[in-house]
Design an enzyme around this catalytic site. Structure first.
Site, PDB file in Angstrom:
ATOM      1  N   HIS A   1       0.989   2.064  -7.897  1.00 34.83           N
ATOM      2  CA  HIS A   1      -0.021   3.292  -7.754  1.00 34.83           C
ATOM      3  C   HIS A   1      -1.169   2.866  -8.476  1.00 34.83           C
ATOM      4  O   HIS A   1      -1.886   4.000  -9.001  1.00 34.83           O
ATOM      5  CB  HIS A   1       0.333   4.508  -8.008  1.00 34.83           C
ATOM      6  CG  HIS A   1       1.735   5.087  -7.204  1.00 34.83           C
ATOM      7  ND1 HIS A   1       1.627   4.843  -5.781  1.00 34.83           N
ATOM      8  CD2 HIS A   1       2.925   5.459  -7.508  1.00 34.83           C
ATOM      9  CE1 HIS A   1       2.759   5.329  -5.247  1.00 34.83           C
ATOM     10  NE2 HIS A   1       3.587   5.633  -6.190  1.00 34.83           N
TER      11      HIS A   1
ATOM     12  N   LEU B   1       0.834  -1.117   0.082  1.00 31.00           N
ATOM     13  CA  LEU B   1      -0.018   0.071   0.055  1.00 31.00           C
ATOM     14  C   LEU B   1       0.981   1.031  -0.012  1.00 31.00           C
ATOM     15  O   LEU B   1       1.888   1.363   0.741  1.00 31.00           O
ATOM     16  CB  LEU B   1      -0.910  -0.040   1.173  1.00 31.00           C
ATOM     17  CG  LEU B   1      -2.209  -1.011   1.528  1.00 31.00           C
ATOM     18  CD1 LEU B   1      -2.905  -0.926   2.601  1.00 31.00           C
ATOM     19  CD2 LEU B   1      -2.948  -0.826   0.189  1.00 31.00           C
ATOM     20  N   ASP B   2       0.661   2.109  -0.770  1.00 28.75           N
ATOM     21  CA  ASP B   2       1.412   3.378  -0.925  1.00 28.75           C
ATOM     22  C   ASP B   2       1.601   4.017   0.622  1.00 28.75           C
ATOM     23  O   ASP B   2       0.686   3.845   1.559  1.00 28.75           O
ATOM     24  CB  ASP B   2       0.763   4.478  -1.734  1.00 28.75           C
ATOM     25  CG  ASP B   2       0.491   4.061  -3.174  1.00 28.75           C
ATOM     26  OD1 ASP B   2       1.104   3.100  -3.810  1.00 28.75           O
ATOM     27  OD2 ASP B   2      -0.412   4.551  -3.695  1.00 28.75           O
ATOM     28  N   LYS B   3       2.606   4.725   0.710  1.00 30.57           N
ATOM     29  CA  LYS B   3       2.975   5.379   2.020  1.00 30.57           C
ATOM     30  C   LYS B   3       1.656   5.957   2.519  1.00 30.57           C
ATOM     31  O   LYS B   3       1.308   6.054   3.846  1.00 30.57           O
ATOM     32  CB  LYS B   3       4.055   6.492   1.837  1.00 30.57           C
ATOM     33  CG  LYS B   3       4.335   6.970   3.209  1.00 30.57           C
ATOM     34  CD  LYS B   3       5.834   7.872   3.113  1.00 30.57           C
ATOM     35  CE  LYS B   3       6.216   8.559   4.256  1.00 30.57           C
ATOM     36  NZ  LYS B   3       7.427   9.362   4.203  1.00 30.57           N
TER      37      LYS B   3
END
Length: 237
Positions: free
Chosen positions: A187, A105-107
């Site tokens: 993303h 999962l993105d930051k």
């Protein structure tokens, strides 16, 4: 079950390191089959013999599976020299298990993230061939419309020419949206919505397969999966 060394058994339980195990045995704090253990290399059948440390019986599990409510600002990685990772949220004993995140999962993306030490399981969850749905709740700069929904159903082409598999998109009453994908390109959800002129302002993963995020878990909290929950990851909602 094959015979197993005592130190490996204890280490796999996430209780102590090999070095610490030697010290525990030397101090007489470990028992095997009701007798005080004397050597870390002692082999035994973990299905029949009971191992205790300070009187507490250990339960052996070959692999470990956790549900984490990932907070924003934490990397989906095992280690980073400069930034906090999701593995840093776990206890020192659990870190010894060799845990890693299942996918990324993105930051700044929050929500359901699976943590395990089972590589085969992780591969199945991540692989598009498994057709495991991942459901996200997204807030966008402007609401999605019927054209966006149709484009997602057909399969969005990203700015770099990457073709995504058909995905689900629906509008929520508050103007946010739900996105369902079966792959995990870099993303991806953000890029898909951006390609439709709907940049994402907040993103949370709610479900993997039929496993939903436990709403009692606060950001940064985690717990082991139950056997039924583990099976639900591979099922459709």
């Amino acid at each position: 079950m094959p015979l197993m060394r005592l130190d490996k058994f204890i280490c796999d339980c996430g209780v102590a390191s090999r070095r610490e195990i030697k010290q525990l045995i030397k101090a007489g704090r470990v028992t095997l089959g009701g007798e005080t253990a004397v050597a870390p290399e002692t082999k035994f059948d973990p299905e029949t013999a009971v191992v205790t440390i300070d009187g507490t019986a250990l339960k052996y599990e070959k692999f470990h599976y956790f549900m984490l409510n990932k907070p924003a600002g934490v990397l989906s990685a095992t280690d980073d020299g400069k930034q906090k990772t999701v593995i840093d949220l776990f206890s020192p004993e659990q870190k010894r298990l060799g845990l890693f995140p299942v996918g990324r999962l993105d930051k700044d993306t929050t929500g359901l993230l699976l943590i395990t030490d089972d590589g085969d399981f992780a591969h199945k969850v991540i692989s598009p061939k498994s057709e495991i749905e991942k459901l996200y709740h997204a807030e966008t700069a402007s609401p999605v419309n019927d054209g966006d929904i149709a484009a997602f159903a057909h399969g969005v082409t990203l700015a770099d020419g990457t073709k995504c598999l058909p995905a689900g998109l629906s509008l929520c009453p508050d103007g946010s949206c739900l996105v369902t994908v079966m792959e995990g390109k870099y993303h991806q959800v953000k890029r898909m919505l951006a390609s439709r002129g709907k940049p994402v302002t907040a993103l949370e993963r709610l479900r993997i397969g039929a496993l939903e995020l436990d709403d009692s878990l606060k950001p940064g909290e985690y717990r082991p999966l139950t056997a039924d929950e583990l099976c639900s990851v591979m099922k459709k909602k």
